[in-house]
Design a protein around this motif. Structure first.
Motif, short mmCIF file in Angstrom:
data_model
loop_
_atom_site.label_atom_id
_atom_site.label_comp_id
_atom_site.label_asym_id
_atom_site.label_seq_id
_atom_site.Cartn_x
_atom_site.Cartn_y
_atom_site.Cartn_z
N LEU A 1 40.22 -22.27 -15.73
CA LEU A 1 40.35 -23.56 -16.39
C LEU A 1 40.32 -24.71 -15.38
CD1 LEU A 1 43.05 -22.73 -19.10
CD2 LEU A 1 40.59 -23.04 -19.44
N GLU A 2 41.00 -24.51 -14.23
CA GLU A 2 40.98 -25.54 -13.20
C GLU A 2 39.56 -25.76 -12.67
OE1 GLU A 2 43.75 -24.32 -10.26
OE2 GLU A 2 45.53 -24.79 -11.48
N ALA A 3 38.82 -24.66 -12.47
CA ALA A 3 37.43 -24.79 -12.00
C ALA A 3 36.58 -25.52 -13.03
CB ALA A 3 36.85 -23.40 -11.72
N GLU A 4 36.79 -25.23 -14.30
CA GLU A 4 36.05 -25.92 -15.35
C GLU A 4 36.38 -27.41 -15.36
OE1 GLU A 4 37.04 -23.86 -18.89
OE2 GLU A 4 35.66 -22.19 -18.53
N GLN A 5 37.65 -27.74 -15.14
CA GLN A 5 38.04 -29.15 -15.10
C GLN A 5 37.39 -29.86 -13.92
OE1 GLN A 5 39.79 -30.98 -17.29
NE2 GLN A 5 39.85 -29.19 -18.63
N ARG A 6 37.34 -29.20 -12.76
CA ARG A 6 36.69 -29.81 -11.60
C ARG A 6 35.20 -30.01 -11.87
NH1 ARG A 6 40.11 -26.16 -8.75
NH2 ARG A 6 38.39 -24.67 -8.54
N ALA A 7 34.57 -29.04 -12.50
CA ALA A 7 33.14 -29.17 -12.82
C ALA A 7 32.91 -30.33 -13.79
CB ALA A 7 32.62 -27.86 -13.43
N LEU A 8 33.81 -30.49 -14.75
CA LEU A 8 33.67 -31.60 -15.69
C LEU A 8 33.85 -32.94 -15.00
CD1 LEU A 8 35.61 -30.21 -18.80
CD2 LEU A 8 33.14 -30.54 -18.57
N ARG A 9 34.81 -33.00 -14.05
CA ARG A 9 35.00 -34.24 -13.30
C ARG A 9 33.77 -34.57 -12.46
NH1 ARG A 9 40.40 -32.37 -12.61
NH2 ARG A 9 39.86 -31.49 -10.57
N MET A 10 33.21 -33.54 -11.80
CA MET A 10 32.02 -33.77 -10.99
C MET A 10 30.85 -34.21 -11.87
SD MET A 10 30.64 -33.97 -8.09
CE MET A 10 32.00 -33.29 -7.13
N GLU A 11 30.71 -33.61 -13.03
CA GLU A 11 29.64 -34.01 -13.94
C GLU A 11 29.81 -35.47 -14.37
OE1 GLU A 11 27.82 -32.66 -18.30
OE2 GLU A 11 29.35 -31.46 -17.31
N PHE A 12 31.07 -35.87 -14.58
CA PHE A 12 31.33 -37.26 -14.95
C PHE A 12 30.95 -38.21 -13.81
CE2 PHE A 12 34.31 -40.88 -14.87
CZ PHE A 12 33.96 -41.49 -16.06
N VAL A 13 31.30 -37.82 -12.56
CA VAL A 13 30.96 -38.65 -11.40
C VAL A 13 29.44 -38.78 -11.26
CG1 VAL A 13 31.06 -38.78 -8.88
CG2 VAL A 13 33.10 -38.17 -10.17
N LEU A 14 28.73 -37.67 -11.45
CA LEU A 14 27.27 -37.71 -11.35
C LEU A 14 26.67 -38.59 -12.45
CD1 LEU A 14 26.51 -33.97 -10.51
CD2 LEU A 14 26.40 -35.93 -8.96
N GLN A 15 27.20 -38.50 -13.63
CA GLN A 15 26.71 -39.34 -14.71
C GLN A 15 26.95 -40.81 -14.42
OE1 GLN A 15 28.63 -37.95 -18.27
NE2 GLN A 15 27.24 -36.20 -18.53
N GLU A 16 28.12 -41.11 -13.84
CA GLU A 16 28.41 -42.49 -13.46
C GLU A 16 27.43 -43.00 -12.42
OE1 GLU A 16 32.38 -43.14 -12.04
OE2 GLU A 16 32.88 -44.37 -13.77
N ALA A 17 27.13 -42.14 -11.39
CA ALA A 17 26.19 -42.54 -10.35
C ALA A 17 24.79 -42.75 -10.92
CB ALA A 17 26.16 -41.48 -9.25
N GLN A 18 24.39 -41.87 -11.84
CA GLN A 18 23.08 -42.03 -12.47
C GLN A 18 23.01 -43.30 -13.30
OE1 GLN A 18 22.58 -38.42 -14.68
NE2 GLN A 18 22.08 -37.18 -12.88
N GLN A 19 24.07 -43.62 -13.99
CA GLN A 19 24.09 -44.84 -14.79
C GLN A 19 24.03 -46.08 -13.89
OE1 GLN A 19 27.60 -44.47 -17.19
NE2 GLN A 19 26.68 -42.97 -18.59
N GLU A 20 24.75 -46.04 -12.75
CA GLU A 20 24.72 -47.17 -11.82
C GLU A 20 23.33 -47.34 -11.22
OE1 GLU A 20 25.95 -50.42 -9.56
OE2 GLU A 20 26.76 -49.45 -11.35
N ALA A 21 22.69 -46.20 -10.85
CA ALA A 21 21.33 -46.28 -10.31
C ALA A 21 20.37 -46.83 -11.36
CB ALA A 21 20.88 -44.89 -9.85
#
Length: 270
Positions: free
Chosen positions: A180-200
């Motif tokens: 569950l912790e690994a899944e949460q980290r993956a979700l956080r990373m996916e959110f960060v990537l989405q934020e970076a893509q939106q900023e770009a």
């Protein structure tokens, strides 16, 4: 006169021989006379009976909660400790049959054995981790449905089966937590990537807007427009009362203020 007295004495003796009981709401009463249960149950109210030959057995028909603690077998062969509540009720019209065929210990004689068999059959289809996640509701519904099919004809209605607590083996619980912790980290990373893509994407759209604006301006500045603006500037300069020196090639004016030039020259001479 004597017959009247005999009748009165007989009535008094029969009254003394009668007894009464109150059947409350949420229960029915079944009259048993010389060991035989009546076919028709009594609903709530005051009921009379002969205590020398009969008795009224009261059976609850409201929702009952049966608590059970047991080990649940899982698909991978683990035993999961669980506390489970079984919510059930009895059909009032079936109360006489239940007393005849099962007896008053229907929980221990029928409900509990059917539950143990059903829960072992259902949980063996699922992994232990499923009992600790959103699959729990599916497992509860499967147990309820299977038990209801087996007990309905006996007059026992299963309302719900609720798994209140699950105690997983320590190693399995730790593995689930790590997953569950690994899944949460993956979700956080996916959110960060989405934020970076939106900023770009935002910056790309902004740059395209600036480029389009510059193209529009450059396309609008043709020679005729520049000449017209130059004439407008000459007209405005002609209205000025100050002495000006205008140097131009006929297209773009260059303005010099003589007063400022004289001041600078005077400073040099001093």
């Amino acid at each position: 006169m004597k017959s009247f007295l005999y009748a009165l004495v007989g009535l008094m003796l029969s009254s003394l021989a009668m007894s009464c009981t109150v059947v409350k709401q949420g229960e029915v009463g079944v009259k048993r006379t010389f060991g035989r249960y009546a076919d028709r149950p009594y609903t709530e109210g005051l009921r009379a009976f002969n205590p020398f030959t009969s008795v009224i057995v009261k059976v609850p028909v409201q929702t009952e909660n049966m608590e059970v603690s047991l080990n649940l077998p899982s698909k991978e062969g683990l035993n999961i400790r669980a506390d489970i509540s079984i919510l059930y009720n009895l059909q009032p019209s079936k109360a006489p049959d239940i007393l005849r065929e099962i007896g008053r210990s229907y929980e221990a004689n029928v409900i509990l054995p059917v539950f143990r068999s059903t829960v072992a059959d259902v949980t063996a289809r699922y992994f232990a981790k499923d009992m600790h996640t959103g699959q729990r509701a599916i497992i509860e519904e499967a147990i309820k449905t299977q038990m209801g099919g087996l007990l309905k004809d006996r007059g026992i209605i299963i309302e719900a089966v609720l798994i209140k607590s699950i105690q997983l083996p320590a190693n399995l619980a730790r593995a689930i937590e790590e997953k569950l912790e690994a899944e949460q980290r993956a979700l956080r990373m996916e959110f960060v990537l989405q934020e970076a893509q939106q900023e770009a994407q935002r910056r790309r759209i902004e740059a395209e807007g600036v480029r389009d604006a510059q193209n529009i301006i450059s396309q609008g500045l043709d020679p005729n427009l520049l000449q017209f603006k130059s004439i407008e500037a000459f007209l405005e300069l002609a209205k000025s009362p100050n002495t000006k020196v205008i140097i131009t090639d006929g297209d773009m004016p260059m303005l010099m203020d003589l007063q400022d030039t004289n001041v600078r020259q005077s400073g040099i001479r001093d």
